[in-house]
Motif scaffolding. Structure first.
Motif, short mmCIF file in Angstrom:
data_model
loop_
_atom_site.label_atom_id
_atom_site.label_comp_id
_atom_site.label_asym_id
_atom_site.label_seq_id
_atom_site.Cartn_x
_atom_site.Cartn_y
_atom_site.Cartn_z
N PHE A 3 4.53 3.48 12.97
CA PHE A 3 4.51 4.71 12.19
C PHE A 3 5.93 5.15 11.85
CE2 PHE A 3 0.26 5.31 14.21
CZ PHE A 3 -0.47 5.32 13.03
N ASN A 4 6.87 4.92 12.77
CA ASN A 4 8.26 5.30 12.51
C ASN A 4 8.81 4.59 11.28
OD1 ASN A 4 8.32 7.07 14.64
ND2 ASN A 4 9.22 5.59 16.06
N TYR A 7 7.51 6.26 8.19
CA TYR A 7 8.25 7.50 7.93
C TYR A 7 9.62 7.19 7.33
CZ TYR A 7 4.88 10.35 10.52
OH TYR A 7 3.75 11.00 10.94
N LEU A 127 3.14 10.19 3.64
CA LEU A 127 3.48 10.87 4.90
C LEU A 127 2.30 11.69 5.43
CD1 LEU A 127 7.14 12.05 4.22
CD2 LEU A 127 6.38 10.16 5.66
N GLY A 128 1.59 12.36 4.53
CA GLY A 128 0.43 13.14 4.94
C GLY A 128 -0.66 12.26 5.53
N ARG A 129 -0.89 11.11 4.93
CA ARG A 129 -1.93 10.20 5.45
C ARG A 129 -1.54 9.59 6.79
NH1 ARG A 129 -5.31 8.02 0.48
NH2 ARG A 129 -4.89 9.77 -0.89
N ASN A 131 0.39 11.01 8.97
CA ASN A 131 0.25 12.11 9.92
C ASN A 131 -1.22 12.27 10.31
OD1 ASN A 131 0.97 14.30 11.50
ND2 ASN A 131 0.77 15.74 9.80
N SER A 132 -2.11 12.21 9.34
CA SER A 132 -3.55 12.32 9.61
C SER A 132 -4.03 11.17 10.50
CB SER A 132 -4.31 12.31 8.29
OG SER A 132 -5.69 12.33 8.51
N GLN A 134 -2.21 9.52 12.70
CA GLN A 134 -1.70 9.76 14.04
C GLN A 134 -2.52 10.82 14.76
OE1 GLN A 134 2.51 10.53 13.20
NE2 GLN A 134 3.00 8.70 14.39
N GLN A 135 -2.92 11.86 14.06
CA GLN A 135 -3.74 12.88 14.68
C GLN A 135 -5.10 12.33 15.08
OE1 GLN A 135 -3.82 16.12 11.88
NE2 GLN A 135 -1.75 16.81 12.41
#
Length: 143
Positions: A3-4, A7, A127-129, A131-132, A134-135
């Motif tokens: 994920f990093n 980003y 980025l939003g996806r 983040n989603s 990861q949540q």
């Protein structure tokens, strides 16, 4: 790919689009500027970007040893000819009565601005996806 890394890639893409929008804003602001010679006339600025791929030998890196980013190589002036108008009464007119105007094509700049804005928005959506995702992974770990 971690994920990093996603980003980092999206962040570098967003930075590139901000630089692109900055040069477009400068070009549009100077679109109708006049000068007394061709050399003094404003020349449109264009950013130059490159995709950078890097190999990593770090054993703690879980991205299979490859990362990517967008790198700005520089800003170049457009080689399009400046506009020359015969305006003998203009205070900027040269000895022959000509005034030189910038080589900015406002229509091209507006289209480029729309493209840069959409590219920036795409990176924001990535980025939003992420983040989603990861949540969702965190919620799975809690259950």
């Amino acid at each position: 790919m971690s994920f990093n890394n996603i980003y980092d890639i999206s962040g570098s893409a967003m930075n590139a689009q901000v630089m692109r929008l900055d040069t477009i804003a400068s070009n549009l602001a100077n679109a109708d500027t006049a000068a007394s010679s061709e050399a003094e006339a404003y020349h449109a600025l264009k950013p130059v970007f490159a995709a950078m791929y890097q190999q990593s030998n770090d054993a703690t890196d879980d991205s299979n040893g490859v990362s990517a980013s967008v790198k700005m190589l520089g800003i170049v002036e457009s080689d399009r000819a400046v506009e020359q108008r015969y305006e003998p009464n203009n205070p900027l007119a040269n000895g022959d009565g000509y005034v030189f105007y910038s080589n900015v094509n406002s229509l091209e700049e507006m289209a480029d601005m729309m493209s840069a804005s959409r590219s920036y928005q795409t990176s924001v959506e990535v980025l939003g996806r992420v983040n989603s995702m990861q949540q969702s992974i965190l919620r799975l770990g809690q259950s």
